[in-house]
Enzyme design. Structure first.
Site, PDB file in Angstrom:
ATOM      1  N   TYR A  65       0.843  -1.211   0.000  1.00 10.19           N
ATOM      2  CA  TYR A  65       0.000   0.000   0.000  1.00 10.19           C
ATOM      3  C   TYR A  65       0.871   1.251   0.000  1.00 10.19           C
ATOM      4  CZ  TYR A  65      -3.870   3.136   0.890  1.00 10.19           C
ATOM      5  OH  TYR A  65      -4.798   4.125   0.761  1.00 10.19           O
ATOM      6  N   PHE A  89      -7.654  21.333 -24.494  1.00 12.77           N
ATOM      7  CA  PHE A  89      -7.952  19.905 -24.553  1.00 12.77           C
ATOM      8  C   PHE A  89      -9.171  19.678 -23.665  1.00 12.77           C
ATOM      9  CE2 PHE A  89      -7.861  15.487 -23.324  1.00 12.77           C
ATOM     10  CZ  PHE A  89      -7.898  14.909 -24.571  1.00 12.77           C
ATOM     11  N   THR A  90     -10.028  18.738 -24.050  1.00 15.79           N
ATOM     12  CA  THR A  90     -11.329  18.548 -23.397  1.00 15.79           C
ATOM     13  C   THR A  90     -11.237  18.460 -21.872  1.00 15.79           C
ATOM     14  OG1 THR A  90     -11.075  16.189 -23.803  1.00 15.79           O
ATOM     15  CG2 THR A  90     -12.367  17.421 -25.416  1.00 15.79           C
ATOM     16  N   ASP A 109       1.544  19.948 -20.573  1.00 14.93           N
ATOM     17  CA  ASP A 109       0.766  18.736 -20.829  1.00 14.93           C
ATOM     18  C   ASP A 109       1.654  17.872 -21.712  1.00 14.93           C
ATOM     19  OD1 ASP A 109      -0.836  16.711 -21.736  1.00 14.93           O
ATOM     20  OD2 ASP A 109      -2.618  17.973 -21.970  1.00 14.93           O
ATOM     21  N   LYS A 127      -0.694   7.412 -23.473  1.00 17.39           N
ATOM     22  CA  LYS A 127      -0.359   7.759 -24.871  1.00 17.39           C
ATOM     23  C   LYS A 127       1.110   7.397 -25.112  1.00 17.39           C
ATOM     24  CE  LYS A 127      -4.418   9.902 -24.223  1.00 17.39           C
ATOM     25  NZ  LYS A 127      -4.520  11.207 -23.694  1.00 17.39           N
ATOM     26  N   ARG A 135     -13.986  14.996 -33.702  1.00 11.04           N
ATOM     27  CA  ARG A 135     -13.325  16.094 -33.011  1.00 11.04           C
ATOM     28  C   ARG A 135     -13.815  17.377 -33.699  1.00 11.04           C
ATOM     29  NH1 ARG A 135     -12.585  14.925 -28.239  1.00 11.04           N
ATOM     30  NH2 ARG A 135     -10.704  13.944 -27.508  1.00 11.04           N
ATOM     31  N   PHE A 158     -19.334  14.456 -25.917  1.00 13.49           N
ATOM     32  CA  PHE A 158     -18.988  13.579 -27.038  1.00 13.49           C
ATOM     33  C   PHE A 158     -18.913  12.110 -26.638  1.00 13.49           C
ATOM     34  CE2 PHE A 158     -14.535  12.920 -25.855  1.00 13.49           C
ATOM     35  CZ  PHE A 158     -14.309  14.009 -25.021  1.00 13.49           C
TER      36      PHE A 158
HETATM   37  C1  LIG Z   1      -5.591  12.076 -23.120  1.00  8.14           C
HETATM   38  C2  LIG Z   1      -5.168  13.436 -22.842  1.00  8.14           C
HETATM   39  C3  LIG Z   1      -5.350  14.023 -21.584  1.00  8.14           C
HETATM   40  C4  LIG Z   1      -6.129  13.336 -20.467  1.00  8.14           C
HETATM   41  O1  LIG Z   1      -5.544  12.173 -20.082  1.00  8.14           O
HETATM   42  P1  LIG Z   1      -6.404  10.877 -19.617  1.00  8.14           P
HETATM   43  O2  LIG Z   1      -5.332   9.889 -19.324  1.00  8.14           O
HETATM   44  O3  LIG Z   1      -7.273  10.492 -20.751  1.00  8.14           O
HETATM   45  O4  LIG Z   1      -7.157  11.274 -18.416  1.00  8.14           O
HETATM   46  C5  LIG Z   1      -4.867  15.293 -21.384  1.00  8.14           C
HETATM   47  N1  LIG Z   1      -4.261  15.971 -22.369  1.00  8.14           N
HETATM   48  C6  LIG Z   1      -4.073  15.460 -23.598  1.00  8.14           C
HETATM   49  C7  LIG Z   1      -3.415  16.259 -24.647  1.00  8.14           C
HETATM   50  C8  LIG Z   1      -4.531  14.178 -23.881  1.00  8.14           C
HETATM   51  O5  LIG Z   1      -4.377  13.681 -25.110  1.00  8.14           O
END
Ligand SMILES: *Cc1c(COP(=O)(O)O)cnc(C)c1O
Length: 461
Positions: free
Chosen positions: A76, A128-129, A219, A262, A386, A452
């Site tokens: 933990y 970004f969303t 980011d 990613k 998108r 979306f």
């Molecule tokens: C996917 C993504 C996020 C959010 O990350 P999650 O792992 O999906 O929560 C933030 N910024 C960018 C540019 C992304 O592509």
């Protein structure tokens, strides 16, 4: 030094296990997409042949990563995998303090809550969303400061992720630096089509923010892909390795949020990084509330181990060459068929310009949503919207109408072959040939947040 790479992007790996795919008929697919409310997010993955919905968490892990899963230390507190991850992030990205989170948005939530006060302004190189939503939920307002070229799908600018420093300066003069907790800088800007920011621009931005006492929060979800483009396109970087370039990028920023799903080649995971002790201290307090203890942040030990190994693999020059090379292969194929795509070809996918593809549809008839549904029905290839659906609504309830109305063909890393790319391009061309007959959609269900993902549609007419 960078290793010498041949022109061909052939994969620097071979397969030792395969996953069988389910083949479907056109009638089955038409039924499935109708039942999914013409939203590709609502399809079952078993109904999909080639899944290009996202590159998030869909990469194939290496044998080394899978081996790493077996040495998961599921303590933990103080898991040895956490220390391995921390050491890896310090070594390759250079940030001082690390908090793991279950994925990128977990880090965004914590960071936004710590840094943003009600009434603050957060300038960034395109929204970004999830990032913008967390900024808004914390009381901030996002302001776009990306160069105009980024909003033009055909503009060939090599660094469409660049910040327009004049736009930024206007924002700073208007609101004052005190109301700007940080500038939100994405590498290889997702919403612009996977477009990079140049090192030159980043350095200029660093100089500007130093003078004005403003942080840069990175980011870094696709930082290695951005580094690949810098290596290919920017003067002075041809002989530097991806790893060197990534470290330099990070050095011009004060902290980061990362979706490791990613670039970092894992199916789940993320982290928050900062060079500021105070921010770290607060994040360590807050992560316990939202994610888990600061040495696991919602992840299993094995997940952190796979992430540490994936980070190193993502910085390999041959890997990035093959990764982006495959995306470019698909893009060139689409262009040969005359299909309108965002150019230059981005790092993580092909973005088809739905406004140009379906010029007879208005944005209120959801051209990109429509096109994604048509492509699925044609071949079982799952893409995503998108455009106006993803852009959502402003705080006052009005729709955002983004200039870019795109269908994203996102390529998972190390998953599909060149022959799959051929099938994707041929199917898109098949739909392109019959585009005049395609009717738009109307939205019949709209969720409150990030619509979306779960919105439902019906065919018009
Ligand atoms: C996917 C993504 C996020 C959010 O990350 P999650 O792992 O999906 O929560 C933030 N910024 C960018 C540019 C992304 O592509």
């Amino acid at each position: 030094m960078k290793t010498q790479i041949k022109k061909s992007w052939a994969e620097p790996y071979r397969m030792k296990m395969v996953e069988l795919l389910k083949m479907t008929t056109r009638a089955q697919r038409q039924k499935a997409i109708k039942e999914a409310g013409y939203n590709t997010f609502l399809l079952k993955s078993a109904e999909v042949y080639i899944d290009l919905l996202t590159d998030s968490g869909t990469s194939a892990m290496s044998d080394r990563q899978w081996a790493g899963m077996m040495v998961g230390d599921e303590a933990y507190a103080g898991s040895s995998n956490f220390y391995h991850l921390e050491e890896t992030i310090r070594k390759y990205y250079g940030y001082k303090y690390i908090i793991p989170t279950h994925q990128g948005r977990g880090a965004e939530n914590i960071l936004s809550k710590i840094l943003i006060k009600k009434g603050d302004i957060v300038p960034g190189n395109m929204y970004f969303t999830t990032t913008r939503l967390h900024q808004e939920l914390a009381g901030g307002t996002f302001t776009d400061i990306i160069i105009d070229e980024a909003h033009d799908p055909l503009n060939p600018h090599p660094f469409k992720g660049n910040v327009d420093l004049t736009k930024l300066d206007k924002v700073v003069k208007k609101y004052g630096a005190k109301r700007i907790p940080y500038i939100s800088i994405a590498t290889n800007v997702n919403m612009a089509g996977g477009q990079p920011i140049s090192m030159k621009n980043l350095k200029e931005l660093r100089a500007y923010t130093k003078k004005n006492g403003i942080r840069i929060i990175h980011d870094m979800t696709r930082v290695a892909e951005n580094a690949y483009f810098i290596q290919q396109r920017e003067k002075g970087y041809q002989n530097k390795s991806i790893a060197q370039i990534v470290k330099e990028i990070c050095s011009y920023t004060d902290g980061a949020t990362m979706s490791a799903k990613k670039d970092a080649l894992v199916n789940i995971g993320g982290f928050l990084a900062t060079n500021e002790w105070d921010v770290y201290e607060e994040a360590r307090n807050m992560v316990v509330v939202y994610e888990g203890l600061h040495t696991y942040g919602g992840l299993a030990g094995r997940d952190m181990e796979a992430m540490a190994i994936g980070i190193v693999e993502s910085l390999d020059d041959f890997h990035q060459h093959a990764r982006v090379g495959q995306v470019e292969y698909l893009g060139h194929k689409m262009m040969e068929f005359g299909i309108p795509i965002v150019q230059p070809i981005g790092g993580h996918g092909i973005f088809v310009d739905a406004k140009a593809f379906l010029p007879h549809l208005t944005q209120d008839q959801f051209p990109a949503q429509t096109l994604a549904a048509e492509i699925y029905a044609d071949s079982g290839v799952r893409t995503m919207e998108r455009g106006v659906v993803s852009a959502g609504r402003k705080a006052n309830g009005e729709n955002y109408y983004p200039k870019l109305e795109l269908v994203r063909f996102t390529i998972p890393r190390r998953v599909y072959t060149q022959a799959h790319m051929d099938v994707i391009a041929e199917s898109t061309y098949n739909v392109f040939k019959q585009r005049d007959k395609i009717k738009g959609l109307k939205m019949v269900y709209e969720p409150k947040y990030l619509r979306f993902f779960q919105a439902r549609f019906e065919k018009l007419g």
